[in-house]
Design a protein around this motif. Sequence first.
Motif, short mmCIF file in Angstrom:
data_model
loop_
_atom_site.label_atom_id
_atom_site.label_comp_id
_atom_site.label_asym_id
_atom_site.label_seq_id
_atom_site.Cartn_x
_atom_site.Cartn_y
_atom_site.Cartn_z
N HIS A 178 10.12 2.62 -1.29
CA HIS A 178 8.97 3.19 -0.59
C HIS A 178 9.06 2.85 0.89
N ALA A 179 8.08 3.30 1.65
CA ALA A 179 8.12 3.17 3.10
C ALA A 179 8.15 1.71 3.56
N LEU A 180 8.85 1.49 4.67
CA LEU A 180 8.84 0.21 5.36
C LEU A 180 8.21 0.43 6.74
N ARG A 181 7.58 -0.61 7.25
CA ARG A 181 6.90 -0.50 8.55
C ARG A 181 7.66 -1.28 9.61
N ALA A 182 7.87 -0.65 10.78
CA ALA A 182 8.62 -1.27 11.87
C ALA A 182 7.66 -1.69 12.98
N PHE A 183 7.08 -2.87 12.86
CA PHE A 183 6.16 -3.38 13.87
C PHE A 183 6.85 -4.29 14.88
N GLY A 210 0.77 -1.24 0.00
CA GLY A 210 0.00 0.00 0.00
C GLY A 210 0.80 1.28 0.00
N THR A 211 2.11 1.20 -0.25
CA THR A 211 2.94 2.41 -0.21
C THR A 211 3.17 3.03 -1.59
N GLY A 212 2.73 2.34 -2.66
CA GLY A 212 2.83 2.94 -4.00
C GLY A 212 3.80 2.26 -4.95
N LYS A 213 4.22 1.03 -4.65
CA LYS A 213 5.17 0.33 -5.53
C LYS A 213 4.60 0.16 -6.95
N THR A 214 3.36 -0.31 -7.02
CA THR A 214 2.77 -0.59 -8.33
C THR A 214 2.62 0.68 -9.15
N LYS A 215 2.32 1.79 -8.48
CA LYS A 215 2.17 3.06 -9.22
C LYS A 215 3.52 3.54 -9.74
N SER A 216 4.59 3.31 -8.96
CA SER A 216 5.93 3.67 -9.45
C SER A 216 6.31 2.83 -10.66
N LEU A 217 5.97 1.53 -10.62
CA LEU A 217 6.19 0.64 -11.76
C LEU A 217 5.43 1.17 -12.98
N GLN A 218 4.18 1.57 -12.75
CA GLN A 218 3.33 2.07 -13.83
C GLN A 218 3.92 3.34 -14.45
N VAL A 219 4.41 4.24 -13.61
CA VAL A 219 5.02 5.48 -14.10
C VAL A 219 6.23 5.18 -14.99
N LEU A 220 7.09 4.28 -14.53
CA LEU A 220 8.27 3.92 -15.32
C LEU A 220 7.87 3.29 -16.65
N ALA A 221 6.90 2.36 -16.62
CA ALA A 221 6.47 1.69 -17.85
C ALA A 221 5.89 2.69 -18.85
N GLU A 222 5.07 3.61 -18.37
CA GLU A 222 4.48 4.62 -19.26
C GLU A 222 5.56 5.46 -19.94
N ASN A 223 6.49 5.95 -19.15
CA ASN A 223 7.50 6.86 -19.68
C ASN A 223 8.49 6.14 -20.59
N GLU A 234 15.29 6.76 9.64
CA GLU A 234 14.08 7.47 10.05
C GLU A 234 13.17 7.76 8.87
N VAL A 235 13.78 8.18 7.74
CA VAL A 235 12.99 8.51 6.55
C VAL A 235 12.23 7.29 6.04
N LEU A 236 12.88 6.11 6.09
CA LEU A 236 12.27 4.88 5.56
C LEU A 236 10.94 4.56 6.24
N THR A 237 10.78 4.93 7.48
CA THR A 237 9.54 4.62 8.21
C THR A 237 8.55 5.78 8.20
N SER A 238 8.95 6.95 7.70
CA SER A 238 8.07 8.12 7.75
C SER A 238 7.56 8.56 6.37
N LEU A 239 7.99 7.87 5.31
CA LEU A 239 7.52 8.22 3.96
C LEU A 239 6.02 7.98 3.84
N GLY A 240 5.34 8.88 3.12
CA GLY A 240 3.91 8.72 2.88
C GLY A 240 3.66 7.91 1.61
N ILE A 241 2.37 7.69 1.31
CA ILE A 241 2.01 6.95 0.09
C ILE A 241 2.44 7.75 -1.13
N GLY A 242 3.09 7.09 -2.05
CA GLY A 242 3.56 7.77 -3.27
C GLY A 242 4.83 8.56 -3.06
#
Length: 504
Positions: free
Chosen positions: A345-350, A57-70, A375-383
């Motif tokens: 994209h973001a990783l979750r530390a549970f 749910g962090t946006g991996k598929t959308k990043s793939l889609q952006v690369l494929a389109e371009n 710190e950034v890895l756990t605080s990134l938002g979607i996309g």
Amino acid sequence: MSQEEAFRAHIEKGYAFKGDSIVLGAAMLEGRALPGALVKVPLKTLNRHGLIAGATGTGKTKSLQVLAENLSEKGIPVMLMDLKGDLSGLAQPGPGHPKIDERHSQIGIPFEPKSFPVEILSLSEQEGVRLRATVSEFGPVLLSRILDLSEAQEGIVAVAFKYCDDHKLPLLDLKDFKKVLQYATGEGKKEFSEAYGRISTASTGTILRKIIELEQQGAELFFGEKSFDVADLTRLDPEGRGVISILRLTDLQDRPKLFSTFMLSLLAEIYSSFPEQGDADQPELVLFIDEAHLIFKEASRALLGQIESIVKLIRSKGVGVYFVTQNPTDIPNEVLAQLGLKIQHALRAFTARDRKAIKLTAENYPVSEYYDTDEVLTSLGIGEALVTVLDEKGRPTPLAATLMRAPMSRMDILTEAELGQLLRASRLAGKYNQVVDRESAYEILDEKISRAEAEAEKQAEKERTPKSRSRSGGYQRQDPLVKVLTSATFIRGVMGILNKVMRK
């Protein structure tokens, strides 16, 4: 100079490429995107492979889609492995949304909805252009790696292929190969022993069991004719855009053996058939492997070694391979070391294990004076994602927390009607969707065995036939009394007695 100005200059210098490039988004500082501070990837280094990683749910598929389109817009064909079934929307333009407009204003580039040329492929019974390969095209080495055979078993596979080459027996599907192995230890045991040495029944039994295991995952649908020509992955549409080939794999998530078998065969076929490209300005083809951990799941050491070797070598053919997965640790270190572009994209530390994995992931990225990577890895938002690429000289660019641009195509699947229309318009379906089952090793050996059995029955019948001649010309045993009564000596004796009686 303020920190923001220094950071902007840092990014603009690190991502200033002479050749053509693709814009991924805008760099972020302290959680805010800086319009115009564009994070890009040069076309020249796209054959150096890459990774798109992040939690669900962090946006991996959308990043793939952006690369494929371009890539498609730049005239570079793309192949996507779609295991979740959510990439077919590339064939339709995105509807747009105020949030997308807001995102792009923060990045500093306009948003323009577009559709892209898409071809739907299938490895199973799902609708689409059918992908197949023959057993002969795999060859003994690759087939042995996939089956995870011992050295002695590999030797038997090599002998089976040699026998088929020597006797012009086409090895097309798995039933052909199984028939050859059965023949080697059955009716053809003597023939094999004289020409190639003794074949162990125990070893062929093990090989047959491993083939059956592969068949149970649906491999019989993949092996056969008509073989897919990988050159059809490099097509352009009439407008010069690269065709995006989407392989539907939603029904193969629980069959990792078949998935890894296909992937390895595809990479091997591309490597063997594509010409050496050298240091080209852009790649010939880019492959995206979604849910990449499935390739390596349950893979043997030999299979991993084969994948690692091909990933190292295939970039010289102008082919880039991009792995999409949840965590970089899903990818073996030997493969991970070959990946130039990283979109994290973001990783979750549970759990404590999660925190340890995040620490290891952070160590894969260049050190930055502007970010605490952990710190950034756990605080990134979607996309949003941490990005580093290779510049035109093969050097890692500065690490940039990036607000990723939105896909221009639909971020959802096609409807059944839209998918049906796309499949009917396919230029490849007529070429590959007809099942071909010509005479091959299975039928030829079956006929050979039938002839041998008929000859053996004929010989046995001869051995059962009596040797004495009957009235009709054959042989039969005579009764001893009849034999005496019909002998010449007996007849002469009887005639002599009659003559004496008559003279008296």
